[in-house]
Design an enzyme around this catalytic site. Structure first.
Site, PDB file in Angstrom:
ATOM      1  N   HIS A  33       0.819  -1.211   0.000  1.00  0.00           N
ATOM      2  CA  HIS A  33       0.000   0.000   0.000  1.00  0.00           C
ATOM      3  C   HIS A  33       0.857   1.268   0.000  1.00  0.00           C
ATOM      4  O   HIS A  33       0.349   2.360  -0.259  1.00  0.00           O
ATOM      5  CB  HIS A  33      -0.913   0.035   1.236  1.00  0.00           C
ATOM      6  CG  HIS A  33      -2.013  -0.976   1.202  1.00  0.00           C
ATOM      7  ND1 HIS A  33      -2.023  -2.079   2.025  1.00  0.00           N
ATOM      8  CD2 HIS A  33      -3.139  -1.059   0.447  1.00  0.00           C
ATOM      9  CE1 HIS A  33      -3.109  -2.789   1.777  1.00  0.00           C
ATOM     10  NE2 HIS A  33      -3.794  -2.202   0.825  1.00  0.00           N
ATOM     11  N   GLU A 252     -16.503  -9.327  -2.710  1.00  0.00           N
ATOM     12  CA  GLU A 252     -15.446  -9.713  -1.778  1.00  0.00           C
ATOM     13  C   GLU A 252     -15.355  -8.800  -0.564  1.00  0.00           C
ATOM     14  O   GLU A 252     -15.422  -7.576  -0.683  1.00  0.00           O
ATOM     15  CB  GLU A 252     -14.103  -9.707  -2.525  1.00  0.00           C
ATOM     16  CG  GLU A 252     -12.904 -10.049  -1.666  1.00  0.00           C
ATOM     17  CD  GLU A 252     -11.638 -10.187  -2.491  1.00  0.00           C
ATOM     18  OE1 GLU A 252     -10.569  -9.758  -2.007  1.00  0.00           O
ATOM     19  OE2 GLU A 252     -11.713 -10.715  -3.623  1.00  0.00           O
ATOM     20  N   GLU A 280      -9.112 -12.133   3.725  1.00  0.00           N
ATOM     21  CA  GLU A 280      -7.842 -11.415   3.618  1.00  0.00           C
ATOM     22  C   GLU A 280      -7.342 -10.900   4.966  1.00  0.00           C
ATOM     23  O   GLU A 280      -6.140 -10.921   5.240  1.00  0.00           O
ATOM     24  CB  GLU A 280      -8.023 -10.263   2.632  1.00  0.00           C
ATOM     25  CG  GLU A 280      -6.896  -9.277   2.546  1.00  0.00           C
ATOM     26  CD  GLU A 280      -7.216  -8.133   1.600  1.00  0.00           C
ATOM     27  OE1 GLU A 280      -6.577  -7.079   1.733  1.00  0.00           O
ATOM     28  OE2 GLU A 280      -8.110  -8.288   0.738  1.00  0.00           O
ATOM     29  N   HIS A 329      -4.958 -14.285  -0.895  1.00  0.00           N
ATOM     30  CA  HIS A 329      -4.828 -12.870  -1.252  1.00  0.00           C
ATOM     31  C   HIS A 329      -3.384 -12.595  -1.660  1.00  0.00           C
ATOM     32  O   HIS A 329      -2.453 -12.737  -0.865  1.00  0.00           O
ATOM     33  CB  HIS A 329      -5.200 -12.011  -0.039  1.00  0.00           C
ATOM     34  CG  HIS A 329      -4.890 -10.557  -0.205  1.00  0.00           C
ATOM     35  ND1 HIS A 329      -3.862  -9.926   0.475  1.00  0.00           N
ATOM     36  CD2 HIS A 329      -5.467  -9.606  -0.967  1.00  0.00           C
ATOM     37  CE1 HIS A 329      -3.831  -8.654   0.146  1.00  0.00           C
ATOM     38  NE2 HIS A 329      -4.793  -8.429  -0.732  1.00  0.00           N
TER      39      HIS A 329
END
Length: 405
Positions: A33, A252, A280, A329
């Protein structure tokens, strides 16, 4: 009698980090991220914080990238090393160097399950069922598997019993499924941009996005929607039905991880033929057992967050016993070596980390060297035929080791 290979013991464990709250943004690595400006992953995406107007435009605005990348290295007494990366940063370094080290050093390189169980037990009183501590344990576990593979000269997937298919086929997660189709992926998963605080207008906007992408991609390409814990049951149910005419394959992670009854209700009320998926942000085998009991179609553990490869193998077995799929994931090579051995993982996820999704960039770039990317949406098992996880640590990434022991 044939000689049995004598395995070395683990001499050292070390932990570094890059990125995080004190660094300039854009370090990438295990904390994927942490990207620079104008990146799709930091665009207006629905999150649990979107209801606060100060934090709805960017995920970095509420600090999604403050942890940074944790790098754990384990060294055997013969000098061989294994390593792994995850999302835990400087705080993960403290946990490794000041607590978990006692369960690692002095053990045989094959004592992975013993070390794993001791780490879980010793941190139980402050770890809960996921989060920072579980990310750290996962990173250690992956480093141990990498070391074991390098010591015995085998890729990790062969340590797990070998491949059950010749190649892994991928769908792509990113803002441009149409580009993913051109690259040979079997499907594309988009982020939802709106949530309950946006009301019916938000549902219409996200449904329109799905409709537009369906027109661009044609009738047979998979389209999925990632809601990243941002919704409630009522909103998610309405959104699923609004997207059903456009053949959405699954919806999801609509709800926060612990809302098991909510997932049960969502699965019960979802449109016929549309799958409900999550996992996740779940950690530990026990939480996945509870999640499996909700009846969702696909469990999606992150091997760098759920407890490591040791836990992922257990989750896959649990899901298989219930007739459910496991599609981890992201997680690049750490997932590749696992899923090619799972009979209930017919495809896997590739996370697009290029800013506009127009090129294929390794997920953990720049911290891993020789990290493979799919070719025409696939990775052949021969690409994985290197000892351990088959990647090397990029030591030019200005690694910081804040603690030692």
């Amino acid at each position: 009698m044939e000689n049995i290979m004598t395995l070395p013991k683990i001499k050292h464990v070390r932990a570094w980090f890059i990125g995080g709250a004190t660094a300039e943004k854009g370090a990438g690595g295990g904390d994927y991220h942490d990207q620079g400006g104008n990146h799709w992953i930091d665009d207006h995406i629905a999150t649990p914080m979107s209801k606060y107007r100060d934090y709805e435009q960017s995920r970095q605005s509420f600090g999604i990238n403050v942890l940074g990348t944790l790098i754990v290295e384990v060294e055997a007494e013969n000098g061989q090393t294994g390593f792994a990366v995850s999302t835990a940063g400087e705080m993960g370094c403290f946990i490794v160097e000041k607590h978990l080290n006692r369960f690692i050093e002095g053990k045989c390189v094959s004592d992975i399950k013993l070390i794993h169980d001791q780490m879980l037990g010793a941190t139980m009183y402050y770890s809960g069922s996921g989060g920072l501590v579980m990310n750290t344990i996962s990173c250690v576990d992956l480093a141990l598997w990498d070391l074991f593979g390098k010591v015995v000269g085998l890729p990790v997937y062969k340590l797990l019993g070998g491949a059950v298919r010749d190649e892994i086929q991928f769908y792509a997660t990113g803002a441009r499924p149409d580009l993913a189709k051109e690259m040979g992926f079997i499907g594309g998963k988009m982020p939802a941009h709106w949530g309950p605080h946006d009301g019916d207008a938000g549902i219409r906007k996200d449904a329109a996005m799905v409709a537009d992408m369906r027109e661009k991609c044609g009738p047979d390409f998979w389209l999925m929607l990632d809601c990243w814990m941002s919704q409630d049951v009522n909103y998610a149910t309405k959104l699923a039905h609004a997207c059903a005419p456009f053949n959405l394959k699954w919806i999801e992670e609509c709800l926060p991880p612990q809302q098991y009854e909510g997932y049960r209700e969502l699965k019960r009320n979802a449109p016929a033929g549309m799958m409900v998926t999550s996992g996740e942000h779940h950690g530990t085998l026990q939480s996945f057992r509870t999640l499996a009991e909700t009846g969702i179609d696909i469990m999606q553990p992150d091997v760098g967050w759920c407890g490591g490869l040791t836990t992922l193998v257990e989750i896959a077995a649990l899901a298989k016993s219930r007739g459910q799929l496991v599609v981890p994931h992201g997680s690049s090579v750490y997932s590749h070596h696992a899923v090619i051995t799972f009979t209930n993982t017919p495809f896997s996820e590739f996370l697009m980390t290029s800013p506009d999704c127009s090129t294929l960039r390794p997920q953990f770039d720049p911290i891993l060297l020789d990290e493979p990317v799919p070719v025409n949406g696939r990775i052949h098992k021969s690409v994985l035929d290197k000892p351990g996880f088959g990647v090397e640590l990029n030591r030019d990434c200005h690694l910081k080791r804040p603690y030692s022991h």
